[in-house]
Design a protein around this motif. Structure first.
Motif, PDB file in Angstrom:
ATOM      1  N   LEU A  25     -83.579 -73.908 -10.051  1.00  0.00           N
ATOM      2  CA  LEU A  25     -82.127 -73.855 -10.167  1.00  0.00           C
ATOM      3  C   LEU A  25     -81.511 -73.267  -8.901  1.00  0.00           C
ATOM      4  O   LEU A  25     -80.497 -73.757  -8.397  1.00  0.00           O
ATOM      5  CB  LEU A  25     -81.741 -73.020 -11.396  1.00  0.00           C
ATOM      6  CG  LEU A  25     -80.252 -72.834 -11.683  1.00  0.00           C
ATOM      7  CD1 LEU A  25     -79.556 -74.180 -11.818  1.00  0.00           C
ATOM      8  CD2 LEU A  25     -80.066 -72.009 -12.954  1.00  0.00           C
ATOM      9  N   GLY A  26     -82.132 -72.227  -8.368  1.00  0.00           N
ATOM     10  CA  GLY A  26     -81.642 -71.620  -7.133  1.00  0.00           C
ATOM     11  C   GLY A  26     -81.644 -72.602  -5.968  1.00  0.00           C
ATOM     12  O   GLY A  26     -80.723 -72.611  -5.146  1.00  0.00           O
ATOM     13  N   ASP A  27     -82.677 -73.452  -5.894  1.00  0.00           N
ATOM     14  CA  ASP A  27     -82.736 -74.472  -4.833  1.00  0.00           C
ATOM     15  C   ASP A  27     -81.554 -75.432  -4.944  1.00  0.00           C
ATOM     16  O   ASP A  27     -80.941 -75.808  -3.947  1.00  0.00           O
ATOM     17  CB  ASP A  27     -84.051 -75.252  -4.924  1.00  0.00           C
ATOM     18  CG  ASP A  27     -85.276 -74.389  -4.670  1.00  0.00           C
ATOM     19  OD1 ASP A  27     -85.160 -73.426  -3.887  1.00  0.00           O
ATOM     20  OD2 ASP A  27     -86.325 -74.676  -5.264  1.00  0.00           O
ATOM     21  N   ALA A  28     -81.242 -75.830  -6.161  1.00  0.00           N
ATOM     22  CA  ALA A  28     -80.131 -76.764  -6.382  1.00  0.00           C
ATOM     23  C   ALA A  28     -78.797 -76.147  -5.972  1.00  0.00           C
ATOM     24  O   ALA A  28     -77.936 -76.819  -5.399  1.00  0.00           O
ATOM     25  CB  ALA A  28     -80.088 -77.198  -7.847  1.00  0.00           C
ATOM     26  N   LEU A  29     -78.631 -74.848  -6.249  1.00  0.00           N
ATOM     27  CA  LEU A  29     -77.386 -74.186  -5.873  1.00  0.00           C
ATOM     28  C   LEU A  29     -77.243 -74.096  -4.361  1.00  0.00           C
ATOM     29  O   LEU A  29     -76.140 -74.254  -3.809  1.00  0.00           O
ATOM     30  CB  LEU A  29     -77.314 -72.789  -6.494  1.00  0.00           C
ATOM     31  CG  LEU A  29     -77.308 -72.706  -8.022  1.00  0.00           C
ATOM     32  CD1 LEU A  29     -77.005 -71.293  -8.477  1.00  0.00           C
ATOM     33  CD2 LEU A  29     -76.292 -73.662  -8.616  1.00  0.00           C
ATOM     34  N   LYS A  30     -78.369 -73.860  -3.664  1.00  0.00           N
ATOM     35  CA  LYS A  30     -78.322 -73.783  -2.202  1.00  0.00           C
ATOM     36  C   LYS A  30     -77.980 -75.132  -1.587  1.00  0.00           C
ATOM     37  O   LYS A  30     -77.134 -75.227  -0.695  1.00  0.00           O
ATOM     38  CB  LYS A  30     -79.669 -73.295  -1.665  1.00  0.00           C
ATOM     39  CG  LYS A  30     -79.961 -71.828  -1.931  1.00  0.00           C
ATOM     40  CD  LYS A  30     -81.340 -71.433  -1.405  1.00  0.00           C
ATOM     41  CE  LYS A  30     -81.668 -69.986  -1.737  1.00  0.00           C
ATOM     42  NZ  LYS A  30     -83.038 -69.622  -1.285  1.00  0.00           N
ATOM     43  N   VAL A  31     -78.615 -76.181  -2.055  1.00  0.00           N
ATOM     44  CA  VAL A  31     -78.396 -77.505  -1.488  1.00  0.00           C
ATOM     45  C   VAL A  31     -76.973 -77.992  -1.772  1.00  0.00           C
ATOM     46  O   VAL A  31     -76.305 -78.556  -0.906  1.00  0.00           O
ATOM     47  CB  VAL A  31     -79.421 -78.514  -2.063  1.00  0.00           C
ATOM     48  CG1 VAL A  31     -79.054 -79.937  -1.680  1.00  0.00           C
ATOM     49  CG2 VAL A  31     -80.819 -78.178  -1.562  1.00  0.00           C
ATOM     50  N   SER A  32     -76.503 -77.751  -2.978  1.00  0.00           N
ATOM     51  CA  SER A  32     -75.190 -78.272  -3.371  1.00  0.00           C
ATOM     52  C   SER A  32     -74.037 -77.395  -2.889  1.00  0.00           C
ATOM     53  O   SER A  32     -72.898 -77.854  -2.822  1.00  0.00           O
ATOM     54  CB  SER A  32     -75.114 -78.383  -4.896  1.00  0.00           C
ATOM     55  OG  SER A  32     -75.202 -77.099  -5.493  1.00  0.00           O
ATOM     56  N   ARG A  33     -74.327 -76.113  -2.592  1.00  0.00           N
ATOM     57  CA  ARG A  33     -73.276 -75.155  -2.234  1.00  0.00           C
ATOM     58  C   ARG A  33     -72.183 -75.135  -3.293  1.00  0.00           C
ATOM     59  O   ARG A  33     -70.982 -75.062  -3.001  1.00  0.00           O
ATOM     60  CB  ARG A  33     -72.675 -75.471  -0.859  1.00  0.00           C
ATOM     61  CG  ARG A  33     -73.675 -75.369   0.283  1.00  0.00           C
ATOM     62  CD  ARG A  33     -73.011 -75.590   1.620  1.00  0.00           C
ATOM     63  NE  ARG A  33     -73.967 -75.468   2.714  1.00  0.00           N
ATOM     64  CZ  ARG A  33     -73.652 -75.592   4.002  1.00  0.00           C
ATOM     65  NH1 ARG A  33     -72.409 -75.887   4.353  1.00  0.00           N
ATOM     66  NH2 ARG A  33     -74.571 -75.470   4.941  1.00  0.00           N
ATOM     67  N   ALA A  34     -72.620 -75.204  -4.518  1.00  0.00           N
ATOM     68  CA  ALA A  34     -71.689 -75.270  -5.647  1.00  0.00           C
ATOM     69  C   ALA A  34     -70.963 -73.943  -5.826  1.00  0.00           C
ATOM     70  O   ALA A  34     -71.509 -72.875  -5.527  1.00  0.00           O
ATOM     71  CB  ALA A  34     -72.460 -75.615  -6.923  1.00  0.00           C
ATOM     72  N   PRO A  35     -69.709 -73.974  -6.314  1.00  0.00           N
ATOM     73  CA  PRO A  35     -69.009 -72.731  -6.637  1.00  0.00           C
ATOM     74  C   PRO A  35     -69.814 -71.918  -7.646  1.00  0.00           C
ATOM     75  O   PRO A  35     -70.211 -72.434  -8.688  1.00  0.00           O
ATOM     76  CB  PRO A  35     -67.688 -73.223  -7.251  1.00  0.00           C
ATOM     77  CG  PRO A  35     -67.505 -74.598  -6.701  1.00  0.00           C
ATOM     78  CD  PRO A  35     -68.893 -75.163  -6.577  1.00  0.00           C
ATOM     79  N   TYR A  36     -70.044 -70.651  -7.330  1.00  0.00           N
ATOM     80  CA  TYR A  36     -70.909 -69.832  -8.183  1.00  0.00           C
ATOM     81  C   TYR A  36     -70.757 -68.374  -7.781  1.00  0.00           C
ATOM     82  O   TYR A  36     -70.750 -68.049  -6.592  1.00  0.00           O
ATOM     83  CB  TYR A  36     -72.363 -70.285  -8.031  1.00  0.00           C
ATOM     84  CG  TYR A  36     -73.389 -69.337  -8.622  1.00  0.00           C
ATOM     85  CD1 TYR A  36     -73.553 -69.250  -9.999  1.00  0.00           C
ATOM     86  CD2 TYR A  36     -74.177 -68.525  -7.810  1.00  0.00           C
ATOM     87  CE1 TYR A  36     -74.478 -68.375 -10.552  1.00  0.00           C
ATOM     88  CE2 TYR A  36     -75.108 -67.654  -8.345  1.00  0.00           C
ATOM     89  CZ  TYR A  36     -75.256 -67.573  -9.719  1.00  0.00           C
ATOM     90  OH  TYR A  36     -76.169 -66.696 -10.252  1.00  0.00           O
ATOM     91  N   ILE A  37     -70.627 -67.488  -8.755  1.00  0.00           N
ATOM     92  CA  ILE A  37     -70.581 -66.048  -8.532  1.00  0.00           C
ATOM     93  C   ILE A  37     -71.932 -65.467  -8.926  1.00  0.00           C
ATOM     94  O   ILE A  37     -72.447 -65.755 -10.014  1.00  0.00           O
ATOM     95  CB  ILE A  37     -69.467 -65.380  -9.368  1.00  0.00           C
ATOM     96  CG1 ILE A  37     -68.103 -65.964  -8.998  1.00  0.00           C
ATOM     97  CG2 ILE A  37     -69.488 -63.869  -9.181  1.00  0.00           C
ATOM     98  CD1 ILE A  37     -67.615 -65.626  -7.619  1.00  0.00           C
ATOM     99  N   ALA A  38     -72.516 -64.668  -8.051  1.00  0.00           N
ATOM    100  CA  ALA A  38     -73.832 -64.079  -8.326  1.00  0.00           C
ATOM    101  C   ALA A  38     -73.825 -63.346  -9.669  1.00  0.00           C
ATOM    102  O   ALA A  38     -72.902 -62.592  -9.975  1.00  0.00           O
ATOM    103  CB  ALA A  38     -74.221 -63.116  -7.205  1.00  0.00           C
ATOM    104  N   GLY A  39     -74.852 -63.594 -10.466  1.00  0.00           N
ATOM    105  CA  GLY A  39     -74.973 -62.968 -11.773  1.00  0.00           C
ATOM    106  C   GLY A  39     -74.340 -63.759 -12.902  1.00  0.00           C
ATOM    107  O   GLY A  39     -74.520 -63.430 -14.073  1.00  0.00           O
ATOM    108  N   ALA A  40     -73.587 -64.807 -12.566  1.00  0.00           N
ATOM    109  CA  ALA A  40     -72.960 -65.637 -13.598  1.00  0.00           C
ATOM    110  C   ALA A  40     -73.995 -66.596 -14.188  1.00  0.00           C
ATOM    111  O   ALA A  40     -75.004 -66.916 -13.555  1.00  0.00           O
ATOM    112  CB  ALA A  40     -71.786 -66.421 -13.022  1.00  0.00           C
ATOM    113  N   ALA A  41     -73.727 -67.041 -15.400  1.00  0.00           N
ATOM    114  CA  ALA A  41     -74.638 -67.959 -16.083  1.00  0.00           C
ATOM    115  C   ALA A  41     -74.380 -69.395 -15.625  1.00  0.00           C
ATOM    116  O   ALA A  41     -73.250 -69.770 -15.310  1.00  0.00           O
ATOM    117  CB  ALA A  41     -74.462 -67.855 -17.595  1.00  0.00           C
ATOM    118  N   VAL A  42     -75.433 -70.186 -15.604  1.00  0.00           N
ATOM    119  CA  VAL A  42     -75.367 -71.593 -15.216  1.00  0.00           C
ATOM    120  C   VAL A  42     -75.894 -72.431 -16.380  1.00  0.00           C
ATOM    121  O   VAL A  42     -76.935 -72.112 -16.964  1.00  0.00           O
ATOM    122  CB  VAL A  42     -76.204 -71.859 -13.951  1.00  0.00           C
ATOM    123  CG1 VAL A  42     -76.195 -73.340 -13.599  1.00  0.00           C
ATOM    124  CG2 VAL A  42     -75.672 -71.035 -12.780  1.00  0.00           C
ATOM    125  N   GLY A  43     -75.172 -73.493 -16.721  1.00  0.00           N
ATOM    126  CA  GLY A  43     -75.593 -74.362 -17.817  1.00  0.00           C
ATOM    127  C   GLY A  43     -76.469 -75.499 -17.318  1.00  0.00           C
ATOM    128  O   GLY A  43     -76.232 -76.064 -16.253  1.00  0.00           O
TER     129      GLY A  43
END
Length: 527
Positions: A25-43
């Protein structure tokens, strides 16, 4: 381009990405640069789970007048199957005719066998009909009331019924069309779904990932929108309560919010309770609910509704609001003017206008009113009157809540505190907000030894002057900052630069900003 056996295809907030097999999941967030706040939940929703939903029986039809939903009565009927296979083809179809009895979208060609029989229809029935008994002239017909007619419908007649948004049918006219049609998936019933903060979770091919949700705030509820901005100040929404029909954030519970906007609560509607138990609580609807006289609608989720449906109690979710909040309080005219100019808002300066000015009040007070008028009057004082404080919510949670509530620091970045009395090295303040009437100040974090210079105290209910706020500029081991004995004093924080108080006189007002909040604003300015 087809993917290889060493790759997987995933979606992040609706955008497709190809990743190496074994990606997390972390890899996907890095590649996509998706809006995200550290510690928040991801569906995360598994494609396999969607495929296992054997029958989708409910569909959302979006029109310019609003959304309505239909439920398929018999998915195995010829019309039911026709709908399931071709419903996307009906998007963009306009209303061809409308009568007091029904409205019809079309025409389009469909594989139906028209019947010449007269049919009897109930209000909110849905059927296919063929104009002139010609299948090349098929329409999607929505019944408005009980009636009989020859629509050239197939022998089985009605195949669905409107179950929500029924009032929309009566508002539709020849100028309207079908904007979109989407199946309604019962997310709660899916087995392979998760909402997690663990970024090491491995991903599988065709996973759908949701990192944030987006909210469009309503111009009809400017004060409620400001309440929502304050609630999500750190970019997150706390999931304090979860039910099948809503999630809610209780951070600003008991903070009054006015009733401004009466609307139906659709999926993704943001509403706030304005009276009674839970006043100030913010709700996000997971399913449609009727309008309420105690729930003011302040906005609508426009992206990431899936995350709302997957969220679990105790999590926090990343959120972005449209339009972004305009924050002037705590900033100088020089900082505020270029930002306002870039969005077409005129700044009118009021009060102190020196180089060390700091804005402490604005009119209109809300972002949406400022944007609507394209003008704002900002009142400033000298920076010497802006007092930075560090609060101790871990040591005195109830008293810090009282302090923030009294100064409106729960919804604003700067609070006003009138100077009540000054004697020796003691400064006493009285809040403008009459929180004492409905907030208790029970003893907590009462000092047992020396009280240090610059520490902020509140008189607790063990003394008559409950709610008085005080600061002393010298250490004292006998009395607290409000002049009361130590057992009657709750220590809630400290002033970062207490020597600033030396220039203050009785009758003046000082303006309070929290140290942590100030640092965040400064970082945003640097970025």
């Amino acid at each position: 381009m087809p993917i290889t056996s060493n790759e997987i295809s995933v979606e992040v907030n609706g955008q497709g990405y190809i990743l190496p097999a074994g990606s997390t999941l972390g890899d996907a967030l890095k590649v996509s640069r998706a809006p995200y706040i550290a510690g928040a939940a991801v569906g995360i929703l598994k494609k396999a789970a969607e495929k296992r939903t054997e029958e989708v029986t409910e569909y959302a039809i979006n029109t310019p007048k609003g959304e309505l939903r239909i439920e398929i009565k018999d998915p195995e009927s010829s019309s039911g199957k026709l709908w399931a296979e071709h419903y996307k083809e009906y998007e963009g179809k306009s209303i061809h005719w409308a009568s007091p009895e029904a409205v019809a979208f079309g025409p389009f060609e469909a594989d139906i066998k028209p019947s010449r029989e007269t049919g009897s229809f109930e209000a909110f029935d849905v059927l296919f009909g063929a104009g002139g008994f010609d299948s090349h002239n098929t329409h999607l017909i929505l019944s408005r009331r009980r009636h009989t007619a020859e629509y050239g419908a197939p022998a089985e007649g009605v195949f669905a019924a409107v179950v929500t948004g029924r009032k929309i049918i009566f508002k539709l006219s020849r100028e309207d069309s079908i904007l979109s049609i989407d199946p309604v998936i019962e997310w709660e019933q899916l087995a392979e779904k998760t909402c997690t903060t663990d970024l090491s979770v491995p991903l599988e091919d065709e996973d759908s990932i949701f990192t944030y949700f987006e909210v469009e705030l309503s111009r009809n509820a400017p004060v409620g929108a400001e309440h929502f901005y304050a609630l999500t100040r750190e970019g997150t929404f706390n999931v304090d309560v979860v039910t099948s029909s809503f999630i809610s954030d209780d951070i600003l519970r008991e903070v009054p919010v006015p009733y401004e906007n009466f609307e139906a609560r659709r999926e993704g509607t943001i509403s706030m309770r304005t009276v009674g138990y839970g006043t100030g609580r913010t709700y996000i609807s997971r399913e449609e609910r009727p309008s309420s006289l105690v729930h003011s609608v302040v906005g609508q989720v426009t992206k990431g509704l899936e995350l709302i449906k997957l969220a679990e109690k105790g999590q926090k979710l990343s959120v972005e609001s449209l339009p972004p909040q305009i924050i002037l309080l705590g900033h100088s005219f020089e900082e505020a003017e270029p930002v306002l100019s870039s969005i077409g808002v005129e700044l009118i300066r009021d009060g102190y206008t020196g180089k060390d000015s700091v804005i402490v009040r604005q009119d209109p007070p809300t972002t949406l009113e400022i944007l609507g008028e394209a003008k704002v009057t900002a009142y400033a004082v000298s920076r010497a009157k802006l007092i930075e404080v560090e609060l101790y919510p871990e040591r005195a949670p109830k008293s810090v809540d009282f302090f923030r509530h009294s100064l409106e620091l729960k919804t604003k970045t700067v609070g006003k505190l009138p100077v009540h009395m000054i004697y020796d090295d003691t400064y006493l303040f009285k809040t403008e907000e009459k929180v004492v009437k409905y907030k208790e100040v029970l003893p907590e974090n009462t000092p047992t030894g020396k009280v240090l210079a610059g520490e902020i105290g509140i008189t607790n209910q063990a003394a008559k002057r409950m709610g008085t706020i005080g600061v002393r500029l010298v250490d004292d081991d006998l009395f607290g900052p409000t002049g009361e004995k130590l057992s009657s004093t709750n220590i809630i924080g400290r002033i970062v630069e207490p020597e600033r108080l030396k220039e203050i006189k009785e009758g003046d007002s000082i303006y309070i900003i929290e140290a942590a909040r100030r640092r965040i604003d400064d970082q945003e300015n640097q970025e």
